[in-house]
Design an enzyme around this catalytic site. Structure first.
Site, PDB file in Angstrom:
ATOM      1  N   LYS A 284       0.832  -1.211   0.000  1.00  0.00           N
ATOM      2  CA  LYS A 284       0.000   0.000   0.000  1.00  0.00           C
ATOM      3  C   LYS A 284       0.864   1.258   0.000  1.00  0.00           C
ATOM      4  O   LYS A 284       0.510   2.244  -0.645  1.00  0.00           O
ATOM      5  CB  LYS A 284      -0.919   0.027   1.224  1.00  0.00           C
ATOM      6  CG  LYS A 284      -2.087  -0.945   1.112  1.00  0.00           C
ATOM      7  CD  LYS A 284      -3.117  -0.628   2.180  1.00  0.00           C
ATOM      8  CE  LYS A 284      -4.172  -1.714   2.292  1.00  0.00           C
ATOM      9  NZ  LYS A 284      -5.055  -1.530   3.439  1.00  0.00           N
TER      10      LYS A 284
ATOM     11  N   LYS B 266      -5.434 -10.955  -6.317  1.00  0.00           N
ATOM     12  CA  LYS B 266      -6.657 -11.155  -5.531  1.00  0.00           C
ATOM     13  C   LYS B 266      -7.692 -10.081  -5.890  1.00  0.00           C
ATOM     14  O   LYS B 266      -7.327  -8.958  -6.264  1.00  0.00           O
ATOM     15  CB  LYS B 266      -6.351 -11.131  -4.032  1.00  0.00           C
ATOM     16  CG  LYS B 266      -6.042  -9.773  -3.482  1.00  0.00           C
ATOM     17  CD  LYS B 266      -6.099  -9.727  -1.953  1.00  0.00           C
ATOM     18  CE  LYS B 266      -5.792  -8.292  -1.517  1.00  0.00           C
ATOM     19  NZ  LYS B 266      -5.885  -8.026  -0.126  1.00  0.00           N
TER      20      LYS B 266
ATOM     21  N   LYS C 168     -10.746  -4.076  -3.624  1.00  0.00           N
ATOM     22  CA  LYS C 168     -11.446  -2.830  -3.972  1.00  0.00           C
ATOM     23  C   LYS C 168     -10.527  -1.826  -4.648  1.00  0.00           C
ATOM     24  O   LYS C 168     -10.981  -0.902  -5.290  1.00  0.00           O
ATOM     25  CB  LYS C 168     -12.161  -2.229  -2.759  1.00  0.00           C
ATOM     26  CG  LYS C 168     -11.304  -2.070  -1.540  1.00  0.00           C
ATOM     27  CD  LYS C 168     -12.152  -2.024  -0.269  1.00  0.00           C
ATOM     28  CE  LYS C 168     -11.357  -2.544   0.903  1.00  0.00           C
ATOM     29  NZ  LYS C 168     -12.135  -3.175   1.926  1.00  0.00           N
TER      30      LYS C 168
HETATM   31  P1  TYM Z   1     -10.596  -6.103   4.342  1.00  0.00           P
HETATM   32  O1  TYM Z   1     -11.629  -5.080   4.657  1.00  0.00           O
HETATM   33  O2  TYM Z   1      -9.597  -5.807   3.292  1.00  0.00           O
HETATM   34  O3  TYM Z   1     -11.262  -7.470   3.962  1.00  0.00           O
HETATM   35  C1  TYM Z   1     -12.258  -8.051   4.774  1.00  0.00           C
HETATM   36  C2  TYM Z   1     -12.160  -9.558   4.716  1.00  0.00           C
HETATM   37  O4  TYM Z   1     -12.295 -10.039   3.371  1.00  0.00           O
HETATM   38  C3  TYM Z   1     -11.213 -10.921   3.074  1.00  0.00           C
HETATM   39  N1  TYM Z   1     -10.879 -10.764   1.637  1.00  0.00           N
HETATM   40  C4  TYM Z   1     -10.797 -11.772   0.772  1.00  0.00           C
HETATM   41  N2  TYM Z   1     -10.989 -13.095   0.908  1.00  0.00           N
HETATM   42  C5  TYM Z   1     -10.847 -13.867  -0.203  1.00  0.00           C
HETATM   43  N3  TYM Z   1     -10.532 -13.365  -1.421  1.00  0.00           N
HETATM   44  C6  TYM Z   1     -10.331 -12.041  -1.603  1.00  0.00           C
HETATM   45  N4  TYM Z   1     -10.043 -11.558  -2.816  1.00  0.00           N
HETATM   46  C7  TYM Z   1     -10.457 -11.177  -0.478  1.00  0.00           C
HETATM   47  N5  TYM Z   1     -10.332  -9.834  -0.295  1.00  0.00           N
HETATM   48  C8  TYM Z   1     -10.591  -9.604   1.008  1.00  0.00           C
HETATM   49  C9  TYM Z   1     -10.079 -10.456   3.967  1.00  0.00           C
HETATM   50  O5  TYM Z   1      -9.121 -11.483   4.160  1.00  0.00           O
HETATM   51  C10 TYM Z   1     -10.810 -10.099   5.229  1.00  0.00           C
HETATM   52  O6  TYM Z   1     -11.035 -11.246   6.024  1.00  0.00           O
HETATM   53  N6  TYM Z   1      -7.196  -5.763   7.922  1.00  0.00           N
HETATM   54  C11 TYM Z   1      -8.532  -6.243   7.653  1.00  0.00           C
HETATM   55  C12 TYM Z   1      -9.601  -5.612   8.521  1.00  0.00           C
HETATM   56  C13 TYM Z   1      -9.450  -5.829   9.982  1.00  0.00           C
HETATM   57  C14 TYM Z   1      -9.605  -7.059  10.666  1.00  0.00           C
HETATM   58  C15 TYM Z   1      -9.441  -6.751  12.037  1.00  0.00           C
HETATM   59  C16 TYM Z   1      -9.856  -8.376  10.258  1.00  0.00           C
HETATM   60  C17 TYM Z   1      -9.201  -4.875  10.914  1.00  0.00           C
HETATM   61  N7  TYM Z   1      -9.204  -5.425  12.132  1.00  0.00           N
HETATM   62  C18 TYM Z   1      -9.517  -7.752  13.014  1.00  0.00           C
HETATM   63  C19 TYM Z   1      -9.928  -9.368  11.243  1.00  0.00           C
HETATM   64  C20 TYM Z   1      -9.758  -9.044  12.588  1.00  0.00           C
HETATM   65  C21 TYM Z   1      -8.845  -5.885   6.222  1.00  0.00           C
HETATM   66  O7  TYM Z   1      -8.288  -5.018   5.649  1.00  0.00           O
HETATM   67  O8  TYM Z   1      -9.867  -6.551   5.703  1.00  0.00           O
END
Ligand code: TYM
Length: 335
Positions: A115, A198, A201
């Protein structure tokens, strides 16, 4: 709550819609797991400001994310569904964890590297750098046994475990050591236009991701223009046929039909036939979620009430953990 183990997971409200990767990689598991766990599901708005945000959009996206969680099956009566900034303990524990994290350790986080490279190192914020430490705080406050996430979160979960172990060994057992719960089949859903990356967004081409809030025609167009290959056979082969493999895996995880059965059924068929069926499967799975989310968005006051109730439930556990942490590190209690 009760004797069930705790679980926590979260998503950023950084877009107007969740995408199919979020849905299959995380949300589907969340819905299933809420039966057997005390589940805490958080909308991580503090994380969403680690890159520049528009305040009005953030407000709308936070509510839209909540609406999509509920529409997909998160039951606010069973699980605590809440907004991270409503529970101040997240930011407070993050500070303590910042102070036991090595600079080098934080520098090794690959998501930060990706990022910050995109943003340019001068415009990447310190908040983006400490993002995984705030994530560790989100998790550790709730003493969860399981954290259901997609594959891309594995490294952040490892850091969380390391920090929990370090704190426990320095100050005495305070945190449960959480396990990442990653479903093999849906751990990584790929971009439709660039099927070795992957689905995300921040995709270069919006056609590469299917959004939960997309209308049926848009979903259908995106899937029909998915990149495949010139070989013409429908089988799972991630190395040589990533596009076709991604479509098969999306189909299988939504329809429940096994990959073997799909390969048999599509033998000799063209990619157009596969894409048409995948579009139908996706529309029938996420169309009703989108419609329900739109309905929920029309009653903002009710949505805000549900989120306030979720925050109250979350605070009970979060404040208890934080109080133990403050005591262990040597802070005196206010009179
Ligand atoms: P975020 O918002 O990017 O994504 C949310 C969840 O979706 C999963 N994900 C995917 N799974 C499969 N294929 C994909 N292409 C794909 N894109 C996203 C992510 O693995 C995630 O589970 N850092 C985290 C947010 C967060 C969080 C937490 C998660 C903040 N605090 C505590 C768990 C526990 C994030 O950016 O997710």
């Amino acid at each position: 709550m009760n004797a069930k183990p705790n679980l926590l997971s979260g998503m950023q409200p950084s877009a107007s819609s969740l995408h199919l990767g979020n849905y299959l990689g995380a949300l589907v598991n969340w819905v299933n797991m809420q039966e057997n766990f005390n589940a805490y599901y958080v909308i991580v708005d503090l994380h969403a400001i680690t890159v520049p945000q528009d305040p009005a959009e953030l407000r709308t996206n936070t509510r839209r994310t909540a609406a999509q969680y509920i529409a997909a099956g998160i039951d606010p009566a069973k699980s605590a569904l809440f907004v991270q900034s409503h529970v101040p303990a997240h930011a407070e524990l993050a500070w303590i964890l910042n102070c036991i994290t090595g600079f080098g350790e934080a520098s090794r986080m690959t998501q930060f590297k990706d990022k910050s490279q995109k943003a340019g190192s001068d415009s990447a914020s310190v908040g983006l750098f400490t993002y995984p430490i705030l994530q560790a705080a989100d998790i550790l406050l709730y003493q969860p046994k399981a954290v259901p996430v997609g594959e891309d979160q594995r490294q952040h979960l490892e850091l969380t475990r390391d920090l929990a172990e370090r704190f426990n060994s320095r100050f005495g057992k305070t945190f449960t050591i959480p396990e990442a719960h990653i479903m093999k089949e849906t751990a990584k859903i790929y971009d439709l236009q660039n099927p070795t990356a992957k689905m995300s967004k921040s995709a270069a081409d919006p056609k590469g991701l299917v959004n939960i809030m997309d209308d049926d025609t848009t979903i259908s167009k995106k899937i029909k223009s998915a990149v495949t290959d010139t070989e013409g056979s429908i089988k799972l082969d991630w190395e040589n046929k990533p596009g076709v493999s991604n479509l098969l895996s999306i189909h299988s995880s939504l329809s429940g039909e096994s990959i073997v059965s799909l390969e048999e059924r599509f033998e000799g068929a063209g990619y157009g036939v596969l894409k048409g069926e995948v579009a139908d499967v996706v529309i029938s799975a996420i169309g009703p979620i989108r419609d329900r989310a739109n309905e929920l968005m029309s009653d903002q006051a009710e949505l805000d009430r549900l989120l306030a109730r979720g925050a109250e439930k979350a605070k009970v556990v979060a404040n208890q953990t934080l109080a133990a942490v403050y005591d262990r590190v040597g802070f005196i209690k206010p009179e």
